[in-house]
Motif scaffolding. Structure first.
Motif, PDB file in Angstrom:
ATOM      1  N   ARG A 154       1.532  32.229   0.827  1.00  0.00           N
ATOM      2  CA  ARG A 154       1.375  31.055   1.693  1.00  0.00           C
ATOM      3  C   ARG A 154       0.099  30.288   1.348  1.00  0.00           C
ATOM      4  O   ARG A 154       0.092  29.059   1.311  1.00  0.00           O
ATOM      5  N   ASP A 155      -0.992  31.020   1.103  1.00  0.00           N
ATOM      6  CA  ASP A 155      -2.262  30.370   0.770  1.00  0.00           C
ATOM      7  C   ASP A 155      -2.158  29.575  -0.535  1.00  0.00           C
ATOM      8  O   ASP A 155      -2.685  28.462  -0.640  1.00  0.00           O
ATOM      9  N   VAL A 156      -1.500  30.162  -1.539  1.00  0.00           N
ATOM     10  CA  VAL A 156      -1.362  29.483  -2.829  1.00  0.00           C
ATOM     11  C   VAL A 156      -0.489  28.236  -2.681  1.00  0.00           C
ATOM     12  O   VAL A 156      -0.805  27.176  -3.240  1.00  0.00           O
ATOM     13  N   LYS A 157       0.604  28.350  -1.933  1.00  0.00           N
ATOM     14  CA  LYS A 157       1.457  27.177  -1.713  1.00  0.00           C
ATOM     15  C   LYS A 157       0.685  26.069  -1.009  1.00  0.00           C
ATOM     16  O   LYS A 157       0.814  24.887  -1.358  1.00  0.00           O
ATOM     17  N   HIS A 158      -0.107  26.463  -0.036  1.00  0.00           N
ATOM     18  CA  HIS A 158      -0.915  25.471   0.671  1.00  0.00           C
ATOM     19  C   HIS A 158      -1.943  24.841  -0.265  1.00  0.00           C
ATOM     20  O   HIS A 158      -2.154  23.622  -0.249  1.00  0.00           O
ATOM     21  N   LEU A 159      -2.593  25.653  -1.078  1.00  0.00           N
ATOM     22  CA  LEU A 159      -3.602  25.162  -2.016  1.00  0.00           C
ATOM     23  C   LEU A 159      -2.994  24.177  -3.022  1.00  0.00           C
ATOM     24  O   LEU A 159      -3.615  23.154  -3.366  1.00  0.00           O
ATOM     25  N   LEU A 160      -1.791  24.475  -3.483  1.00  0.00           N
ATOM     26  CA  LEU A 160      -1.125  23.617  -4.469  1.00  0.00           C
ATOM     27  C   LEU A 160      -0.361  22.466  -3.820  1.00  0.00           C
ATOM     28  O   LEU A 160       0.210  21.626  -4.532  1.00  0.00           O
ATOM     29  N   GLY A 161      -0.329  22.424  -2.505  1.00  0.00           N
ATOM     30  CA  GLY A 161       0.368  21.345  -1.805  1.00  0.00           C
ATOM     31  C   GLY A 161       1.870  21.440  -1.883  1.00  0.00           C
ATOM     32  O   GLY A 161       2.567  20.420  -1.889  1.00  0.00           O
ATOM     33  N   ILE A 162       2.397  22.649  -1.938  1.00  0.00           N
ATOM     34  CA  ILE A 162       3.843  22.850  -2.077  1.00  0.00           C
ATOM     35  C   ILE A 162       4.480  23.004  -0.705  1.00  0.00           C
ATOM     36  O   ILE A 162       4.043  23.814   0.115  1.00  0.00           O
ATOM     37  N   THR A 163       5.517  22.208  -0.453  1.00  0.00           N
ATOM     38  CA  THR A 163       6.323  22.334   0.753  1.00  0.00           C
ATOM     39  C   THR A 163       7.782  22.482   0.345  1.00  0.00           C
ATOM     40  O   THR A 163       8.125  22.381  -0.838  1.00  0.00           O
ATOM     41  N   LYS A 164       8.655  22.709   1.342  1.00  0.00           N
ATOM     42  CA  LYS A 164      10.077  22.823   1.036  1.00  0.00           C
ATOM     43  C   LYS A 164      10.638  21.523   0.474  1.00  0.00           C
ATOM     44  O   LYS A 164      11.564  21.524  -0.331  1.00  0.00           O
ATOM     45  N   LEU A 165      10.057  20.407   0.881  1.00  0.00           N
ATOM     46  CA  LEU A 165      10.583  19.110   0.471  1.00  0.00           C
ATOM     47  C   LEU A 165      10.157  18.712  -0.938  1.00  0.00           C
ATOM     48  O   LEU A 165      10.887  17.998  -1.630  1.00  0.00           O
ATOM     49  N   ASN A 166       8.977  19.152  -1.375  1.00  0.00           N
ATOM     50  CA  ASN A 166       8.476  18.695  -2.681  1.00  0.00           C
ATOM     51  C   ASN A 166       8.391  19.809  -3.715  1.00  0.00           C
ATOM     52  O   ASN A 166       7.740  19.652  -4.747  1.00  0.00           O
ATOM     53  N   ALA A 167       9.013  20.961  -3.454  1.00  0.00           N
ATOM     54  CA  ALA A 167       8.863  22.132  -4.326  1.00  0.00           C
ATOM     55  C   ALA A 167       9.258  21.841  -5.772  1.00  0.00           C
ATOM     56  O   ALA A 167       8.554  22.210  -6.712  1.00  0.00           O
ATOM     57  N   GLU A 169       9.457  18.901  -7.347  1.00  0.00           N
ATOM     58  CA  GLU A 169       8.550  17.933  -7.967  1.00  0.00           C
ATOM     59  C   GLU A 169       7.207  18.582  -8.307  1.00  0.00           C
ATOM     60  O   GLU A 169       6.632  18.317  -9.372  1.00  0.00           O
ATOM     61  N   LYS A 170       6.706  19.429  -7.426  1.00  0.00           N
ATOM     62  CA  LYS A 170       5.438  20.106  -7.678  1.00  0.00           C
ATOM     63  C   LYS A 170       5.544  21.049  -8.869  1.00  0.00           C
ATOM     64  O   LYS A 170       4.618  21.148  -9.679  1.00  0.00           O
ATOM     65  N   GLU A 171       6.650  21.765  -8.971  1.00  0.00           N
ATOM     66  CA  GLU A 171       6.828  22.671 -10.108  1.00  0.00           C
ATOM     67  C   GLU A 171       6.799  21.897 -11.425  1.00  0.00           C
ATOM     68  O   GLU A 171       6.138  22.312 -12.388  1.00  0.00           O
ATOM     69  N   GLU A 172       7.511  20.775 -11.473  1.00  0.00           N
ATOM     70  CA  GLU A 172       7.520  19.964 -12.695  1.00  0.00           C
ATOM     71  C   GLU A 172       6.127  19.459 -13.021  1.00  0.00           C
ATOM     72  O   GLU A 172       5.694  19.479 -14.188  1.00  0.00           O
ATOM     73  N   GLU A 173       5.383  19.029 -12.010  1.00  0.00           N
ATOM     74  CA  GLU A 173       4.023  18.525 -12.215  1.00  0.00           C
ATOM     75  C   GLU A 173       3.101  19.628 -12.733  1.00  0.00           C
ATOM     76  O   GLU A 173       2.308  19.414 -13.657  1.00  0.00           O
ATOM     77  N   ILE A 174       3.203  20.815 -12.156  1.00  0.00           N
ATOM     78  CA  ILE A 174       2.360  21.942 -12.562  1.00  0.00           C
ATOM     79  C   ILE A 174       2.588  22.296 -14.024  1.00  0.00           C
ATOM     80  O   ILE A 174       1.641  22.486 -14.800  1.00  0.00           O
ATOM     81  N   TYR A 175       3.858  22.378 -14.425  1.00  0.00           N
ATOM     82  CA  TYR A 175       4.160  22.753 -15.805  1.00  0.00           C
ATOM     83  C   TYR A 175       3.834  21.633 -16.791  1.00  0.00           C
ATOM     84  O   TYR A 175       3.455  21.906 -17.944  1.00  0.00           O
ATOM     85  N   GLN A 176       3.960  20.387 -16.373  1.00  0.00           N
ATOM     86  CA  GLN A 176       3.581  19.275 -17.248  1.00  0.00           C
ATOM     87  C   GLN A 176       2.087  19.299 -17.543  1.00  0.00           C
ATOM     88  O   GLN A 176       1.660  19.096 -18.688  1.00  0.00           O
ATOM     89  N   LYS A 177       1.284  19.552 -16.527  1.00  0.00           N
ATOM     90  CA  LYS A 177      -0.166  19.613 -16.719  1.00  0.00           C
ATOM     91  C   LYS A 177      -0.550  20.803 -17.596  1.00  0.00           C
ATOM     92  O   LYS A 177      -1.435  20.687 -18.456  1.00  0.00           O
ATOM     93  N   ALA A 178       0.120  21.930 -17.384  1.00  0.00           N
ATOM     94  CA  ALA A 178      -0.177  23.106 -18.208  1.00  0.00           C
ATOM     95  C   ALA A 178       0.172  22.848 -19.663  1.00  0.00           C
ATOM     96  O   ALA A 178      -0.581  23.211 -20.575  1.00  0.00           O
ATOM     97  N   SER A 179       1.303  22.196 -19.900  1.00  0.00           N
ATOM     98  CA  SER A 179       1.711  21.874 -21.269  1.00  0.00           C
ATOM     99  C   SER A 179       0.714  20.925 -21.926  1.00  0.00           C
ATOM    100  O   SER A 179       0.351  21.104 -23.098  1.00  0.00           O
ATOM    101  N   ALA A 180       0.259  19.926 -21.165  1.00  0.00           N
ATOM    102  CA  ALA A 180      -0.735  18.986 -21.697  1.00  0.00           C
ATOM    103  C   ALA A 180      -2.044  19.702 -22.013  1.00  0.00           C
ATOM    104  O   ALA A 180      -2.714  19.398 -23.010  1.00  0.00           O
TER     105      ALA A 180
END
Length: 332
Positions: A154-167, A169-180
């Motif tokens: 729960r803490d990590v989801k909150h820290l990363l701004g992940i909710t049920k509605l944006n899960a 989109e957030k996953e795609e953003e996280i992996y795009q930044k890691a790839s960059a």
């Protein structure tokens, strides 16, 4: 004055001690926070002992380094590495006068944010919990470990701004930044031995810690691991330093293997101070006393959790919130 005192304490200390989480997955410590500190000390060729602390799985003061009566905690002064640099005790970056500090800082920021976020996401959100269990909770009673894992997720989801509605989109953003980030690091490294010139910086320690965990702890199905493996020079960089810093160093005594009898807590952070008096020698407890104390801790923790759950229910938690919690989904 404090810096001079800390530096003098470091020089006077016969042996330094790194207190970290336990070894796993073929790594001397499998904690993503502890591993970069260990690598930083080995890159600096500092002789030290490793002690394992498995008593406080959710404590943020681990890792920490003891030397003399001084302690550098993870949750103070920006962390252990920043403390050692700030106190002018061990500063690998000072050996690079020709390298632009802004280049080092920007690269470090990329590793500390984009890659750190991606690793936290895979470890606590994507993974089924088995990896985190092996690192943090395997020495705890099952209910306690399960509750602590749920809380951390729960803490990590909150820290990363992940909710049920944006899960998604957030996953795609996280992996795009890691790839960059991997692309930029691969370009920066080229065919060099280190990221900046021919000697290490704290960025090398941070990235090596990250990459060693990704390649050794995450499963073959990991998106982050697959993305890293696309960069041959980064993988070769990690494998080369794994041999130099983890395998060769263990046999040469530069940072000895974790002590098997060091699972008891040592020093803990309090009051933001870095100097802690050494505890006086205590009478060795019998195995029965140790087991009794451990069981007592588990019992008290279980009762505390029960009380907190009761209070939360009395506070008006509705059934839909409970359903979301069981599904490990965080929603603001």
């Amino acid at each position: 004055m404090a810096s001079a005192a800390a530096a003098a304490e470091w020089e006077a200390a016969e042996r330094k001690v790194l207190v970290a989480r336990k070894p796993c997955f073929g790594l001397p410590t499998a904690c993503p926070t502890s591993l970069p500190v260990l690598l930083y000390l080995r890159l600096a060729q500092v002789p030290f002992d490793i002690h394992v602390d498995s008593s406080f799985p959710d404590a943020d003061h681990i890792p920490y380094v003891e030397f003399g009566d001084c302690v550098a905690f993870n949750n103070e002064k920006g962390g252990v590495i920043e403390y050692l640099k700030g106190e002018k005790i061990v500063d690998l970056n000072s050996k690079h006068p020709s390298v632009s500090p802004s280049d080092v800082l920007s690269t470090k920021a990329m590793v500390s944010t984009w890659l750190a976020d991606a690793l936290q996401y895979e470890l606590w959100v994507v993974n089924d919990g088995s990896i985190a269990h092996d690192i943090y909770f395997s020495d705890l009673a099952w209910p306690i470990g399960k509750i602590l894992h749920w809380k951390k997720t729960r803490d990590v989801k909150h820290l990363l701004g992940i909710t049920k509605l944006n899960a998604a989109e957030k996953e795609e953003e996280i992996y795009q930044k890691a790839s960059a980030a991997y692309d930029a690091l691969s370009l920066r490294l080229g065919d060099q031995v280190f990221l900046f010139d021919n000697s290490p910086t704290d960025v090398d320690a941070l990235f090596l810690g990250h990459a060693l965990f990704v390649l050794n702890a995450l499963p073959d199905t990991s998106v982050l691991r697959g993305t890293l493996q696309k960069h041959e020079n980064l993988v070769n960089f990690v494998e080369h330093h794994k041999v130099q810093l983890l395998e060769d160093s263990s046999s040469s005594g530069v940072g000895s293997s974790p002590s098997p009898s060091s699972s008891t807590p040592r020093k803990r952070a309090s009051g933001g101070q870095s100097y802690k008096p050494k505890p006086k020698a205590k009478k060795e407890r019998t195995e029965e006393e140790k087991k009794f104390r451990q069981r007592a801790k588990y019992f008290l923790a279980t009762q505390l959790v029960a009380v907190l759950v009761f209070l939360s229910l009395m506070g008006g938690v509705d059934s839909s919130e409970l359903d979301d919690d069981d599904g490990m989904d965080y929603e603001d």
